[in-house]
Design a protein around this motif. Structure first.
Motif, PDB file in Angstrom:
ATOM      1  N   ARG A 154       0.824  -1.221   0.000  1.00  0.00           N
ATOM      2  CA  ARG A 154       0.000   0.000   0.000  1.00  0.00           C
ATOM      3  C   ARG A 154       0.848   1.255   0.000  1.00  0.00           C
ATOM      4  N   TRP A 191      -2.140  -0.223  -9.953  1.00  0.00           N
ATOM      5  CA  TRP A 191      -2.671   0.367  -8.727  1.00  0.00           C
ATOM      6  C   TRP A 191      -4.162   0.586  -8.859  1.00  0.00           C
ATOM      7  N   VAL A 224      -1.046  -1.275  -4.487  1.00  0.00           N
ATOM      8  CA  VAL A 224      -0.145  -1.304  -5.640  1.00  0.00           C
ATOM      9  C   VAL A 224       0.483  -2.693  -5.744  1.00  0.00           C
TER      10      VAL A 224
END
Lengths: 267, 80
Positions: A154, A191, A224
Motif C-alpha cells: 500500500r 494500482w 499497488v
C-alpha cells in the motif's frame, strides 16, 4: 514470495498473530523450504488436496489462469487451491477473505497487520515524504523500501486540510474539482484508486445539487503491485483537489510526492 | 510518459460485504471469480483443519492458534 514476506513481516515479530500456510506438498518438501527460508510458522501439507477440496477451495479456474501466463496445465496443477488468504479473529471467525485471480499476486503480511490494527499504516515507514500548498499538506509513505514483485502493498497518504477549508469528494457537480489521488509510474506498476471517505453533506447557498466535503485530516490507501520485470522504480503520487471555505475557493491545485522503491527481485 | 494500467485485480470480502468486481480483471485479463462463493465465508468460523507441518507434527489449526487472531494462506507448491 508471500510465504517469505509473511515470515519477515508477521511471524518473526508479531507472535500475537498466528500464521499458517496450506499447500499440497509432502512434509519433506515443506521441510526443505522452511529450512532454506527460515520459516518458523506451520507450513501444512495437504497431500492429495483432500482438505483443500473439502473446504471448497480447489482451483477449478487453473487452466485459464495458466493459459494467461502462457503455460499448459498438467496433472501437477490439479489439486491446487485458489490463492486464498483468510484473516481470523480471536474466536476463529473469518473477518477478511482475499482471493486473487492469480497465484502470483498476493496481499502483503504488512497490509494484513494494518487491517488487523496491529500496526498503524505509517508505523516505521521506510519511504516517507511530504509536500504542501495553500490550505493542504500531504504526507505519503510506503512501509518498506523493498517490494516483493507481484505482492500487493500500500501507498499510504494523509492530507491535512487547514481549518476553515474543505475539499470535495464524489459525488460532486462537475465544475468542482474532486479530491483524486493517482500514481505515475512505468508500465508494469498496477494500482487501484483509493477508497475515498463519503464526506459530509454540504449545501452552497444559491446552488442546486448535493455536495460532499471532507475537512481536517483524511487518510487514504492505494493498493499497488508491481510486475517482476520492473525492477527498482519511483512511484510518483499526485494529489489533486480544490480547497474552499464557506464563501470562497482557492484555485484547483495539485501536490506531487516521489516514492523510490527497490525490487527484491524474483525469489 | 508511460501509460498506467489500473489494477482492480483484488477482489475482497470484508465483514460480509463484497466489493464490486468488474467483469474482467484489467491487470491479468482473466474473468473475475466470485470470491464470496469460493470456500468458507466471511462471518463463519474457519473450519477445523488438522494437517502435518514441515516437521511431520500433526497440527490442529484452531488449537495451535489458541485465542490469537490468525492469517491462513493457501498457496501452490513450496517446490515451485
Amino acid at each position: 514470495m508471500q510465504l517469505v514476506e509473511l515470515q519477515e513481516t508477521v511471524a518473526s515479530s508479531h507472535d500475537t498473530i498466528a500464521v499458517f500456510a496450506v499447500s499440497y506438498d509432502p512434509v519433506v518438501v515443506l521441510r526443505t523450504f522452511a529450512d532454506e527460508h527460515g520459516i518458523t510458522y506451520p507450513l501444512l501439507g495437504d497431500v492429495g488436496s483432500t482438505v483443500i477440496n473439502d473446504l471448497g477451495l480447489r482451483n477449478v479456474d487453473i487452466v485459464e489462469e495458466r493459459a494467461y501466463w502462457g503455460r499448459e496445465t498438467t496433472e501437477r496443477h490439479t489439486g491446487l487451491p485458489y490463492p486464498a488468504t483468510f484473516v481470523l479473529d480471536e474466536d476463529g471467525v473469518i473477518v477478511e477473505k482475499i482471493i486473487e485471480r492469480s497465484h502470483r499476486i498476493r496481499p502483503t503480511g504488512r497490509s494484513l497487520l494494518e487491517d488487523l490494527a496491529v500496526i498503524a499504516p505509517d508505523d516505521g515507514a521506510q519511504v516517507i515524504a511530504s509536500a504542501e500548498t495553500d490550505g493542504v499538506a500531504v504526507t505519503a509513505w510506503v512501509a518498506s523500501r523493498d517490494y516483493f514483485p507481484n505482492q500487493i502493498f500500500r501507498v499510504g497518504a494523509r492530507l491535512a486540510i487547514a481549518d476553515g477549508l474543505h475539499l470535495y469528494v464524489p459525488p460532486t457537480p462537475d465544475s468542482y474539482t474532486n479530491l483524486t489521488l493517482s500514481i505515475d509510474a512505468p508500465d508494469g506498476v498496477y494500482w487501484d484508486p483509493p477508497e475515498l471517505p463519503e464526506g459530509s453533506q454540504f449545501s452552497i447557498a444559491g446552488l442546486d445539487g448535493e455536495f460532499h466535503v471532507v475537512e481536517g485530516m483524511v487518510e487514504l490507501s492505494i493498493p499497488v503491485h508491481i510486475h517482476e520485470d520492473v525492477g527498482d522504480v519511483t512511484l510518483s503520487l499526485a494529489a489533486r483537489f480544490q480547497a474552499c471555505s464557506e464563501d470562497s475557493c482557492l484555485i484547483p491545485d495539485a501536490l506531487r510526492i516521489e516514492l523510490p522503491l527497490v525490487s527484491r527481485g524474483k525469489l | 510518459m508511460h501509460r498506467i494500467r489500473s489494477a482492480g485485480s483484488c477482489a475482497t470480502a470484508r465483514g460480509g460485504e463484497v466489493t464490486a468486481i468488474p467483469a474482467v480483471d484489467p491487470a491479468s485479463g482473466l474473468n473475475q471469480i466470485n470470491v464470496d462463493s469460493i470456500g468458507p465465508k466471511v462471518g463463519e468460523r474457519f473450519p477445523d483443519l488438522t494437517l502435518p507441518d514441515q516437521l511431520g507434527t500433526v497440527v490442529d489449526l484452531h488449537e495451535q492458534r489458541g485465542a490469537r487472531r490468525a492469517i491462513v494462506v493457501f498457496h501452490r507448491s513450496a517446490d515451485w
